[in-house]
Design a protein around this motif. Structure first.
Motif, PDB file in Angstrom:
ATOM      1  N   SER A 132       0.971  -0.933   0.064  1.00  0.00           N
ATOM      2  CA  SER A 132       0.035  -0.203  -0.377  1.00  0.00           C
ATOM      3  C   SER A 132       0.470   1.708   0.084  1.00  0.00           C
ATOM      4  CB  SER A 132      -1.029  -0.232   0.801  1.00  0.00           C
ATOM      5  OG  SER A 132       0.104  -0.005   2.132  1.00  0.00           O
TER       6      SER A 132
ATOM      7  N   LYS B  93      -0.673  -0.366  -8.720  1.00  0.00           N
ATOM      8  CA  LYS B  93      -0.719  -1.444  -8.129  1.00  0.00           C
ATOM      9  C   LYS B  93       0.079  -3.118  -8.822  1.00  0.00           C
ATOM     10  CE  LYS B  93      -2.939  -3.663  -5.283  1.00  0.00           C
ATOM     11  NZ  LYS B  93      -2.039  -3.934  -5.182  1.00  0.00           N
TER      12      LYS B  93
ATOM     13  N   TYR C 198       2.070   1.741  -3.641  1.00  0.00           N
ATOM     14  CA  TYR C 198       1.301   1.934  -4.519  1.00  0.00           C
ATOM     15  C   TYR C 198       0.740   3.760  -3.849  1.00  0.00           C
ATOM     16  CZ  TYR C 198      -3.759   2.288  -6.536  1.00  0.00           C
ATOM     17  OH  TYR C 198      -5.122   2.241  -6.596  1.00  0.00           O
TER      18      TYR C 198
ATOM     19  N   HIS D  63      -2.802   1.351 -12.937  1.00  0.00           N
ATOM     20  CA  HIS D  63      -3.063   0.201 -12.729  1.00  0.00           C
ATOM     21  C   HIS D  63      -1.442  -0.639 -12.588  1.00  0.00           C
ATOM     22  CE1 HIS D  63      -7.082  -0.499 -13.461  1.00  0.00           C
ATOM     23  NE2 HIS D  63      -7.337   0.676 -14.875  1.00  0.00           N
TER      24      HIS D  63
END
Length: 145
Positions: free
Chosen positions: A37, A54, A40, A51
């Protein structure tokens, strides 16, 4: 004078018991979730396509999980090589789809309420985490007899 063999030193790096492995697995999983996270968020802040951000963060979190669980949870050391890596990649690919599928199923079955999305996430994550632990312990990092 008679030569004697040195006394056997207890192996302090022995694999912890099942409870110890579970605790370590959960702690490492939490840390790896922070890696995922955190990266990200950083990538998104840097303007990376969502995308791609991620995908990169998932790979970073998963790679971190592999090395930490291999060393600290299952004490696999340097054994296994490419077979372990391949097994790990296959396992995490399968559980990725189990996680996404379980989340979608839970969302379709749960009634509409405030914590519906969070509960679906917890159910999916719990299923994937259970599968990962069992398969890592008894397949990917199994102890040789």
């Amino acid at each position: 004078m008679v030569a004697t063999e040195p006394e056997a030193v207890p192996d302090r790096s022995a694999t912890p018991g099942l409870l110890g492995q579970l605790v370590r697995f959960v702690l490492i999983g939490g840390f790896c979730a922070l890696v995922d996270s955190g990266l990200y968020w950083l990538l998104l802040q840097a303007g990376t396509w969502v995308h791609l951000a991620k995908a990169v963060s998932f790979i970073a979190g998963t790679t971190t999980a592999y090395f930490l669980n291999r060393r600290f949870t299952f004490n696999a050391g340097s054994t296994g090589g490419a077979g372990q890596v391949g097994g790990f990649v296959l396992l995490y690919t399968v559980t990725f789809f189990v996680n996404v599928g379980a989340n979608a199923l839970a969302l379709s079955l749960l009634p509409d309420f405030r914590w519906r999305v969070a509960l679906a996430w917890v159910i999916a994550q719990g299923m994937a985490t259970t599968i990962n632990f069992v398969m890592l312990k008894w397949v990917v990092f199994r102890e040789k007899s």
